[in-house]
Every structure is written in structure tokens, then in C-alpha cells.
Design a protein around this motif. Sequence first.
Motif: not given
Length: 153
Positions: A108-124
Motif C-alpha cells: 500500500p505505501a508503494a501504491y500510495a507513493q506512485e498514485i499520489a505523485y502521478s498526474r492522478y493528483i492535481s495540485e492545481v
Amino acid sequence: MLKEIFVQSYYPQVKEAGIKYGINPVVLLAQIAIETGWGESVLCKEHFNFGGLTGFGKPSEFWPGTKVQLCEKGLTYRSYPDARSGILDMARLLRSSYASACNVSNVPAAYAQEIAYSRYISEVNGDNRDNYKQLLVKLSATMSRLIALQFPE
């Protein structure tokens, strides 16, 4: 929605989607809990959209092409006929667009790292990558416990 009811309602479909697309159902269910506010969002309750999936793209075996706009000048979202279709389509899209995250979803920690720092998350859009990552790890642990209690194997 109570956490136990959320798990009871959606885990069977999430498990099916996880098997079909090679995604750990624990992290998928945790991600769905985040995206829907534990099943309380309008998109979830009325349209079986579990990931805020926009109404772009071609219809698939799970999405017939039905769309909904929640406010006059807002985005258009996918609308599904049932929970199974919405969950399977979300898993399909995660696998096709975020394969590197799906490939490490058993950690889960590896998945969370990958998904959170992908374009899935938009800080904009106001998303906070680190908060999302931490919440996903925390909820994955919660889901593991709830699933074990409700679906002992």
C-alpha cells in the motif's frame, strides 16, 4: 455511510475488479473511500461514479457513455448503471493509465507513493499529494481490518 456498511456494500465488486485488473482490492477500496467520502458523494450515491471519472473517452463494456453534469458550468462526469460497472471501469482506467502504481499495489505505501505523485493528483485543483498519500496508506490499513472482520476467508 458507516465504514462497515461501505465495506460490506462495495468489497465484493472491488475484489472482482482487483482480480480482473491486477490491483490489490484493499488499496482500491481505500482509494474509493477517499474519492467518495466513504460513499457519501452525489457521484457515488446517484451515479455509481467512484473516482470522479470525467465523461471523456469512448464507451466501454462497463460505461455505456452516459454523462452527468452536477452544476451548470461544471465538469461532465461518467454515470454508470450500477456499482459493479462503476468500480470495474475505475479499475480498468487505473490499470491502463497508472500501471506502475497498480504493479506495486500489494504494498500500500508503494501504491500510495506512485498514485499520489502521478498526474492522478492535481495540485492545481487544490489536491495535496503528501496528504493523499498518507491518507491512502492509513485507510488501506483500516480496510484490511474491516475486510478481515466482514469477509473472513
